[in-house]
Scaffold this active site. Sequence first.
Site, mmCIF file in Angstrom:
data_model
loop_
_atom_site.group_PDB
_atom_site.id
_atom_site.type_symbol
_atom_site.label_atom_id
_atom_site.label_comp_id
_atom_site.label_asym_id
_atom_site.label_seq_id
_atom_site.Cartn_x
_atom_site.Cartn_y
_atom_site.Cartn_z
ATOM 1 N N ASP A 76 1.321 2.878 10.785
ATOM 2 C CA ASP A 76 2.557 2.112 10.658
ATOM 3 C C ASP A 76 3.022 2.134 9.208
ATOM 4 O O ASP A 76 2.221 2.296 8.277
ATOM 5 C CB ASP A 76 2.384 0.684 11.163
ATOM 6 C CG ASP A 76 1.366 -0.130 10.371
ATOM 7 O OD1 ASP A 76 0.281 0.415 10.078
ATOM 8 O OD2 ASP A 76 1.645 -1.294 10.035
ATOM 9 N N GLU A 140 -1.185 -2.420 10.031
ATOM 10 C CA GLU A 140 -1.689 -2.782 8.700
ATOM 11 C C GLU A 140 -0.591 -3.374 7.833
ATOM 12 O O GLU A 140 -0.824 -4.278 7.050
ATOM 13 C CB GLU A 140 -2.297 -1.549 8.023
ATOM 14 C CG GLU A 140 -3.202 -1.880 6.833
ATOM 15 C CD GLU A 140 -2.465 -1.996 5.509
ATOM 16 O OE1 GLU A 140 -3.075 -2.477 4.532
ATOM 17 O OE2 GLU A 140 -1.276 -1.609 5.430
#
Length: 385
Positions: A76, A140
């Site tokens: 991400d 994250e």
Amino acid sequence: MKDAVAETDAVALTADLIRCPSVTPEEGGALVLLEARLSAAGFACTRVDRGGIANLYARWGDKGHARSFGFNGHTDVVPIGAREDWQFDPFGAEQAEGWMYGRGAVDMKSGVACFAAAAIDFVTQTPPDGAVILAITGDEEGDARDGTVALLDWMATEGEAMDLCLVGEPTCPTEMGEMMKIGRRGSMTFYFEAEGVQGHSAYPHRAKNPVPALARLVDRLAALELDQGTAHFDPSTLAVTTFDTGNPANNVIPATCRATVNIRFNDAHSSASLTEMIRAEAAAVAAETGIKITDRLSVSGESFITEPGRLSDMVARAVEAETGRVPEMSTSGGTSDARFVQHHCPVVEFGLVGQSMHQVDERVALDQIPQLKAIYGRILADYFA
């Protein structure tokens, strides 16, 4: 002798991942791509999605093997900001003058591509006596509640385990190979609210002004010396990051006032010990001023250290062999998912130069990608030697 044709191209894999628009919490096709590549190389892949977040667990070798080396990373990325500020398509993976541009180029699709490519080549060309594990999250850069934490929860339930883990976050400030992270500071944030009584500024005796009370508190907190540092950490820091009344009128004493304080702390403290200290200061100011002060607390992670030893030695040897530099062992920077992995097994972080992460025109040096892949490959070979 290795067959050069069989080598996995980490540069091409980085580009493919950048082209996946995986802005948190969107999967964007990144984990689908990795699952296909890893499955084709013989990895047993499991999607461990939770709370709308996509996560991927991939293992080569038998479950519960006596030896298992793991990599952790995320696909991400943060939002791109203003598209017009980018000179290249942020999801185009365009190359120019020795750089590859795109959101996630450094943080950290290149790192994921490098450890995935290194793992594929290693198990294909020199199948080890043990397990190679990749735990890759899509959470994250977000709240991080359903990413690596979800993977570790699932691993505990399923009897999956890593003996050692390397997180592929960018760790080098300016030059490839100059730094690894063997720990991280803890992070916690206090959201204070001081409650008084609203009134006319011409008649302050009829009001109860919360502003001076909260100002007194944040001034005291800002003046605190939390410690002078420890063996592996710099001194802890406390920063006042907001102070707000939301009051548009110059002749009204507000009823409430708010402030935010962020603390980055070393292993001389825990979030519990610091909470006790900070709340004692708040209680003292409340008693002195008669203003009610409450707080809301958010703890992002505790400080931790992986003592120098086998894992850091393997990383150092591999980095020196490929770059000629012996990496400094550091605990600097913000938080990472290593703060979760450290509860499972010893963990160290090593990755690329991170100067452009989260910036417009984020970019990775093309020559550093195969270099990082080679470092990860050396670490695997050293571990299973």
